[in-house]
Motif scaffolding. Sequence first.
Motif, mmCIF file in Angstrom:
data_model
loop_
_atom_site.group_PDB
_atom_site.id
_atom_site.type_symbol
_atom_site.label_atom_id
_atom_site.label_comp_id
_atom_site.label_asym_id
_atom_site.label_seq_id
_atom_site.Cartn_x
_atom_site.Cartn_y
_atom_site.Cartn_z
ATOM 1 N N GLN A 37 -3.950 4.453 -0.126
ATOM 2 C CA GLN A 37 -4.702 4.707 1.107
ATOM 3 C C GLN A 37 -5.663 5.880 0.940
ATOM 4 O O GLN A 37 -6.802 5.824 1.415
ATOM 5 C CB GLN A 37 -3.718 4.970 2.255
ATOM 6 N N ASN A 38 -5.216 6.929 0.264
ATOM 7 C CA ASN A 38 -6.127 8.039 0.002
ATOM 8 C C ASN A 38 -7.202 7.637 -1.004
ATOM 9 O O ASN A 38 -8.336 8.127 -0.950
ATOM 10 C CB ASN A 38 -5.355 9.260 -0.501
ATOM 11 N N GLY A 39 -6.849 6.736 -1.908
ATOM 12 C CA GLY A 39 -7.849 6.210 -2.826
ATOM 13 C C GLY A 39 -8.922 5.438 -2.081
ATOM 14 O O GLY A 39 -10.117 5.543 -2.387
ATOM 15 N N ALA A 40 -8.506 4.648 -1.090
ATOM 16 C CA ALA A 40 -9.471 3.911 -0.273
ATOM 17 C C ALA A 40 -10.389 4.873 0.466
ATOM 18 O O ALA A 40 -11.601 4.640 0.585
ATOM 19 C CB ALA A 40 -8.732 3.012 0.716
ATOM 20 N N MET A 41 -9.808 5.962 0.990
ATOM 21 C CA MET A 41 -10.622 6.964 1.680
ATOM 22 C C MET A 41 -11.675 7.544 0.751
ATOM 23 O O MET A 41 -12.861 7.654 1.100
ATOM 24 C CB MET A 41 -9.730 8.080 2.221
ATOM 25 N N LYS A 42 -11.249 7.922 -0.462
ATOM 26 C CA LYS A 42 -12.180 8.539 -1.412
ATOM 27 C C LYS A 42 -13.241 7.543 -1.877
ATOM 28 O O LYS A 42 -14.407 7.903 -2.068
ATOM 29 C CB LYS A 42 -11.412 9.118 -2.603
ATOM 30 N N MET A 43 -12.853 6.299 -2.070
ATOM 31 C CA MET A 43 -13.837 5.282 -2.449
ATOM 32 C C MET A 43 -14.873 5.101 -1.344
ATOM 33 O O MET A 43 -16.069 4.931 -1.615
ATOM 34 C CB MET A 43 -13.132 3.965 -2.746
ATOM 35 N N PHE A 63 0.844 -1.190 0.000
ATOM 36 C CA PHE A 63 0.000 0.000 0.000
ATOM 37 C C PHE A 63 0.882 1.245 0.000
ATOM 38 O O PHE A 63 2.077 1.187 0.302
ATOM 39 C CB PHE A 63 -0.979 0.007 1.176
ATOM 40 N N PHE A 64 0.289 2.348 -0.365
ATOM 41 C CA PHE A 64 1.027 3.610 -0.501
ATOM 42 C C PHE A 64 0.053 4.759 -0.260
ATOM 43 O O PHE A 64 -1.143 4.535 -0.040
ATOM 44 C CB PHE A 64 1.678 3.704 -1.884
ATOM 45 N N SER A 65 0.541 5.987 -0.332
ATOM 46 C CA SER A 65 -0.271 7.135 0.080
ATOM 47 C C SER A 65 -1.339 7.526 -0.931
ATOM 48 O O SER A 65 -2.536 7.436 -0.664
ATOM 49 C CB SER A 65 0.622 8.343 0.361
ATOM 50 N N HIS A 80 5.000 4.518 -4.127
ATOM 51 C CA HIS A 80 5.431 3.642 -5.222
ATOM 52 C C HIS A 80 4.295 3.267 -6.165
ATOM 53 O O HIS A 80 4.539 2.891 -7.306
ATOM 54 C CB HIS A 80 6.106 2.379 -4.671
ATOM 55 N N GLY A 81 3.062 3.329 -5.702
ATOM 56 C CA GLY A 81 1.927 3.093 -6.594
ATOM 57 C C GLY A 81 1.522 1.647 -6.752
ATOM 58 O O GLY A 81 0.653 1.333 -7.568
ATOM 59 N N CYS A 82 2.115 0.743 -5.963
ATOM 60 C CA CYS A 82 1.788 -0.676 -6.084
ATOM 61 C C CYS A 82 0.835 -1.084 -4.961
ATOM 62 O O CYS A 82 1.089 -0.792 -3.785
ATOM 63 C CB CYS A 82 3.073 -1.500 -6.014
ATOM 64 N N GLY A 83 -0.240 -1.758 -5.322
ATOM 65 C CA GLY A 83 -1.186 -2.223 -4.310
ATOM 66 C C GLY A 83 -2.300 -1.235 -4.068
ATOM 67 O O GLY A 83 -2.927 -0.735 -5.002
ATOM 68 N N MET A 84 -2.556 -0.922 -2.790
ATOM 69 C CA MET A 84 -3.688 -0.078 -2.424
ATOM 70 C C MET A 84 -3.258 1.346 -2.124
ATOM 71 O O MET A 84 -2.355 1.586 -1.322
ATOM 72 C CB MET A 84 -4.401 -0.640 -1.189
#
Length: 754
Positions: free
Chosen positions: A725-731, A540-542, A719-723
């Motif tokens: 975290q801010n994307g999860a928040m927005k989803m 995961f990443f930011s 790095h952009g690999c996996g999840m």
Amino acid sequence: MRRFWVRIIILGAGLSVLVLYFFYLHREWTENEMISRSQIARMLALIRYDREDCENLMDVQDKIALPEDVNGNEWYGCYVFTTCYYGWMTVKEDGLFHPLDKFTYGDLRYIMEQFHISEDHLSFSIGKRQSDGMVPREQWCEVYQLIIADTSHVNRQHLKIYGTPSNVTGLDAWQILTDDGVKSAEGLAVDAYMDREVEVYETDGEILCFIKVVSDDISMENVWIKEISEKQLDIFYDGFERTIRLEHELDGKIEPNMGDLGFTDGKLTSIAYKPNRWKASLLEIKDTSLVLQDFGEVKCKANMVIYQIYPEPRLISKENLKTDGTVYEFVLEDDEICGVIYQAYTEETIRVLLHENAGNYEHDQVSLTSDDDFMVIKGENIYKYKRGTELTFALEDESFDGEGEIQIKTETAEGKIQLLSLERSCGNPSYHGEIHLQKWGNGIIIVNEVNIEDYVAGVVPSEMPVSYGIEALKAQAVCARTFARGSLKNNFKDYPANLDDTVSSQVYNNQEESMESIQAAQMTRGQVLENEEGLTATYFFSTSCGHTSSPEDVWFDGSPSDKAAGVSVFLSDDSVELELEKESDFRTFINLEDGTDYFEESLPWFRWQVFIAAGDIEKGVDRVCQTDIGILQNISVLDRGESGVLKAIQIQGSENECTVYGEYRIRQIFSPENAELIPHIGESVTGWTMLPSGYIYFDPVIEGNQCQGYRIYGGGYGHGCGMSQNGAMKMAEHGKTYDEILKYFFPDSKLVSE
């Protein structure tokens, strides 16, 4: 005159309210006091027979005594038949039974005659009562008591009423849950007695009649509290799940636990947790006690319950407890065991190596205390200390002679050990589980052996802000647990631990666990991600740039790989046609010229730019590649991944050229330490030692035929690999659930419960 009429109107309104209130009270009294003829038939039939006997009698006699208006398939059919067959009750003048009509004084006189009950034995008179007048419950119970005087088949009993099929899963029609188990209450209205103590007539598990309310204040003991929301509390009791509707917010912190519930006037008013727990192996089972490792023989309460709470709560018997080293949590009340909790999978522990303040793992000394009574175990010796006692362990202590270790654990499972010699963002961190100290090299290493679920609850707030919302936190919890499960067979850097508490593994206990992180761990308990190869690599990443990358592209080193391309996806509900390996499409993507709505586009680091001077680039190449290229002349993109991430570039200078592989090394070369990083939203920043991400393109800045540097346009942070975290928040803000979020980032994986 006007005042007169105003007063008349006010008086009339007042009288109307009183009349309506009177009718309301009368209706309530009638509903609670009314007994139907069918209920009376049941009470009389069950004095001598059970339901099966009554049904058999009706079948054998071919329903010859069944009145016309009574359906033999109704709950009361066999009872009406039995009472009519034996003459204990009779039909009305019209030849019908009228099973749902109220029980009258005329009915009462008839029954008293059949059972030879004299009015002289009653506290009330029925002589002048109208035959069609309704008999109050209290008066019928007085007569019924005389009828059953010569039988022991029917008893008076006190019961606490805990549930009906309307709020308890698994109960059949007419069944009710009580403190004495499940009872049948055919034909009875139970709602008025819910969560109250009542006196009843009872026979063989059949409640015949509610005599009266004994107490409006009761408790429900040793329940497992599963989950709470704004409007309801879900509990597990005596093998059944019940939902309790909440009329107001309860005081205090509510979390899965064992406790007692308090009710007043049928409403939940209190929750008393039972936090005093010991976690230990069970050595021996005795009739009235259990023998526990490190604690000895402990007496059991008569109402002790045993819960297995994973994957779903269920009761297990005392005989099913194991003495083979299985660890249980023993819940204590008044120094006696009132509950045993078995968590199955969740009892698996993980060993976490704790770093010291300078980032190393070897500590000069260790100082600690606890919020609970605790013990220090050195070999076969056990030393007990009161809560708040501070201890310091130094390398020169005799305790560290030889190869042994020192083990510190709290008396109860809820206690924590605080390490006073460590500093984290939350201050001096506190730890669940056990602390192990061991001499290692020139210092002492600290290993926290902790339940995986407690570990996950400590990782979540250290890796993701708890303000991101519960669905995002649950997604983070699954990723953290999956990583932890994958580390169980590892030895971290040859230390006696599975992983550490830094970014080398997962950041753990840097921020104190919170109610949200505990809830996220509990609501996903045991869940991990798996793909065809086994446990998923849950990186995961930011913040994403709008697309994720496969591990093969992110950690590309120039070597050919036989591995199949990993998963990378656009993070949008729109359909995107761009091919980001192509330079033109990637520029369109970064410049937001494709018209697509991306989940994270409102976040600062979704897009950014920076100018890096030629001299800083030349120094970066020298630092990272150990190559002096002379004066910078050109930068060429050699390879991009499917996500657009840079995999390889060539940097040309007047003296040499250098090919750089991997997004991380590329980000290091273009260090913006002396530059101004400008996010597309918010204020610029300075002093960063590497670019936010490797999702970038370059535009040279030329003056007088001389390259002055490059303006870099990029997207995302990490790095952009996996999840993301801010994307999860927005989803989550868009209404997606944690399993939908995980499916987006890991489409080749499935969510499973270990």
